[in-house]
Scaffold this active site. Sequence first.
Site, PDB file in Angstrom:
ATOM      1  N   LYS A   1       0.840  -1.206   0.000  1.00 35.70           N
ATOM      2  CA  LYS A   1       0.000   0.000   0.000  1.00 35.70           C
ATOM      3  C   LYS A   1       0.877   1.258   0.000  1.00 35.70           C
ATOM      4  CE  LYS A   1      -0.231  -0.154   5.050  1.00 35.70           C
ATOM      5  NZ  LYS A   1      -1.050  -0.538   6.213  1.00 35.70           N
TER       6      LYS A   1
ATOM      7  N   ARG B   1     -10.614  -0.005  14.503  1.00 39.83           N
ATOM      8  CA  ARG B   1     -10.473   0.668  13.212  1.00 39.83           C
ATOM      9  C   ARG B   1     -11.447  -0.080  12.301  1.00 39.83           C
ATOM     10  NH1 ARG B   1      -4.288   1.368  11.135  1.00 39.83           N
ATOM     11  NH2 ARG B   1      -4.916  -0.405   9.859  1.00 39.83           N
TER      12      ARG B   1
ATOM     13  N   HIS C   1      -6.438  -7.146  12.779  1.00 42.88           N
ATOM     14  CA  HIS C   1      -5.190  -6.359  12.766  1.00 42.88           C
ATOM     15  C   HIS C   1      -4.868  -5.949  14.203  1.00 42.88           C
ATOM     16  CE1 HIS C   1      -2.039  -4.031  10.954  1.00 42.88           C
ATOM     17  NE2 HIS C   1      -2.587  -2.848  11.118  1.00 42.88           N
TER      18      HIS C   1
ATOM     19  N   ARG D   1       1.275 -10.857   7.127  1.00 40.68           N
ATOM     20  CA  ARG D   1       1.066  -9.658   6.292  1.00 40.68           C
ATOM     21  C   ARG D   1       2.108  -8.581   6.583  1.00 40.68           C
ATOM     22  NH1 ARG D   1      -4.013  -9.624   8.811  1.00 40.68           N
ATOM     23  NH2 ARG D   1      -3.437  -7.616   9.692  1.00 40.68           N
TER      24      ARG D   1
ATOM     25  N   TYR E   1      15.144  30.907   7.192  1.00 39.62           N
ATOM     26  CA  TYR E   1      14.041  31.702   7.742  1.00 39.62           C
ATOM     27  C   TYR E   1      14.078  31.765   9.261  1.00 39.62           C
ATOM     28  CZ  TYR E   1      11.745  31.323   3.160  1.00 39.62           C
ATOM     29  OH  TYR E   1      11.429  31.382   1.829  1.00 39.62           O
TER      30      TYR E   1
ATOM     31  N   CYS F   1      13.241  24.598   4.606  1.00 37.35           N
ATOM     32  CA  CYS F   1      12.309  25.391   3.794  1.00 37.35           C
ATOM     33  C   CYS F   1      11.551  24.472   2.840  1.00 37.35           C
ATOM     34  CB  CYS F   1      13.069  26.442   3.000  1.00 37.35           C
ATOM     35  SG  CYS F   1      14.230  27.399   3.992  1.00 37.35           S
ATOM     36  N   MET F   2      10.725  25.063   1.989  1.00 34.33           N
ATOM     37  CA  MET F   2       9.951  24.256   1.055  1.00 34.33           C
ATOM     38  C   MET F   2      10.844  23.484   0.087  1.00 34.33           C
ATOM     39  SD  MET F   2       7.017  25.487  -1.624  1.00 34.33           S
ATOM     40  CE  MET F   2       5.977  26.214  -0.381  1.00 34.33           C
ATOM     41  N   ASP F   3      11.900  24.177  -0.412  1.00 32.29           N
ATOM     42  CA  ASP F   3      12.714  23.600  -1.484  1.00 32.29           C
ATOM     43  C   ASP F   3      14.134  23.268  -1.070  1.00 32.29           C
ATOM     44  OD1 ASP F   3      10.602  24.660  -3.263  1.00 32.29           O
ATOM     45  OD2 ASP F   3      11.558  26.577  -2.780  1.00 32.29           O
TER      46      ASP F   3
HETATM   47  C1  LIG Z   1      -0.308  -1.582   6.832  1.00 34.25           C
HETATM   48  C2  LIG Z   1      -0.917  -2.848   7.258  1.00 34.25           C
HETATM   49  C3  LIG Z   1      -0.141  -3.999   7.425  1.00 34.25           C
HETATM   50  C4  LIG Z   1       1.369  -3.990   7.391  1.00 34.25           C
HETATM   51  O1  LIG Z   1       1.854  -3.351   8.549  1.00 34.25           O
HETATM   52  P1  LIG Z   1       3.424  -3.249   8.837  1.00 34.25           P
HETATM   53  O2  LIG Z   1       3.509  -2.715  10.209  1.00 34.25           O
HETATM   54  O3  LIG Z   1       3.987  -2.313   7.823  1.00 34.25           O
HETATM   55  O4  LIG Z   1       3.959  -4.621   8.679  1.00 34.25           O
HETATM   56  C5  LIG Z   1      -0.793  -5.190   7.689  1.00 34.25           C
HETATM   57  N1  LIG Z   1      -2.146  -5.231   7.797  1.00 34.25           N
HETATM   58  C6  LIG Z   1      -2.912  -4.134   7.685  1.00 34.25           C
HETATM   59  C7  LIG Z   1      -4.386  -4.229   7.849  1.00 34.25           C
HETATM   60  C8  LIG Z   1      -2.330  -2.899   7.428  1.00 34.25           C
HETATM   61  O5  LIG Z   1      -3.090  -1.798   7.335  1.00 34.25           O
END
Ligand SMILES: *Cc1c(COP(=O)(O)O)cnc(C)c1O
Length: 373
Positions: A33, A131, A163, A219, A263, A310-312
Amino acid sequence: MARAEIVVDLDAVRHNVALLRRLVDRPLMAVVKADAYGHGLVPCAQAALDAGAEMLGVALLDEALTLRQAGVTAPILAWLVGPDDRVAEAVAADVEVSVSATWALAELVTAGRETGRIPRIHLKFDSGLSRAGATEADWPGLVAAAVRAEAEGSVQPVGLWSHLAYADDPGHPAVNRQVRAFAAAVVVAERAGLRGLCKHLANSAATLTRPDTWLDMVRPGIACYGLDPLGGDPAVHGLRPAMTVRAEVALVKRVPPGAGVSYGHAYVTDRETGLALVPIGYAEGIPRNATNVGPVWLGGARRTISGRVCMDQFVVDIGDDSVRAGDEVLVWGPGTQGEPTAQDWADAVDTIHYELVTRVGGRMTRRYAGGGG
Ligand SMILES: *Cc1c(COP(=O)(O)O)cnc(C)c1O
């Protein structure tokens, strides 16, 4: 050489995924992701699959569809699906979708009818993160709806998952509570008729520290990119950081004592000294609160950003050292040449490396090393 670039070592990604896959000795979903945590979605997905990952995980359906458009045919799970999302396209493209609520299940059933396919779904249980996922109260209803939809041939449940909230603190009682809560949710699902599904719970931290969470698949995300989810030295786990952020010095000059730098003059020289101007800033994802604390490797030494980011651009006091325009500045990397790591940066600016690698970019180019980019 580029003015400022992100170099991603795909050999390191392959090394990390292969190492994690060997460790767990069961299927691995590589989480890609957020543009593979800033490392590049498609090349990293391909590297992870080359290294033995069975499946890819993304948050958004858009991300899954981008992978399919790039020709990636491996199984993909997408888990952050909102109302009126691209569910039908995802089902048509064989993307597996997470379901946390009965309305989402209904959308998938509709998508299945529209596309003439049977959507493959992973039912998500909220075991204590609050979540996504169905709560303990809503879980039996979601399971029952999924069982009915499966019996009608409208969906195919393939996974049960959850999770963790506290995996980066492996001894925390919340981890045990979530493991137990998920096991109980699995029993509810199995009693209702959902047997033999793929059960998965472990992110990177749990993959590295809690074998009791590995279940049928792990995962990992951040560990695939070589960073330690526990905030330590990734080498302890055999992981190799894949990302290097580098730039070229744009200008060097001498200034007198008492010169205010950048700045707000948050840095003032205490002697005659040299300043190097580095052409990246918060538009590239260099945190503004790295002012006077962000570490860099420049001219053969570890130095600290002088004054405001700064920005750049930002400035580094180089003393009397011989640094010239065009010299390389390493912002973070694996640490093998003395450069700071993303963890060093996270410590310096009080965040986690996840945020830094995911946000870095802006006008920087990305280049792949290690083949396959
Ligand atoms: C991002 C995510 C992961 C991976 O998490 P890491 O800490 O990067 O290994 C696994 N499962 C879900 C649902 C996530 O959102």
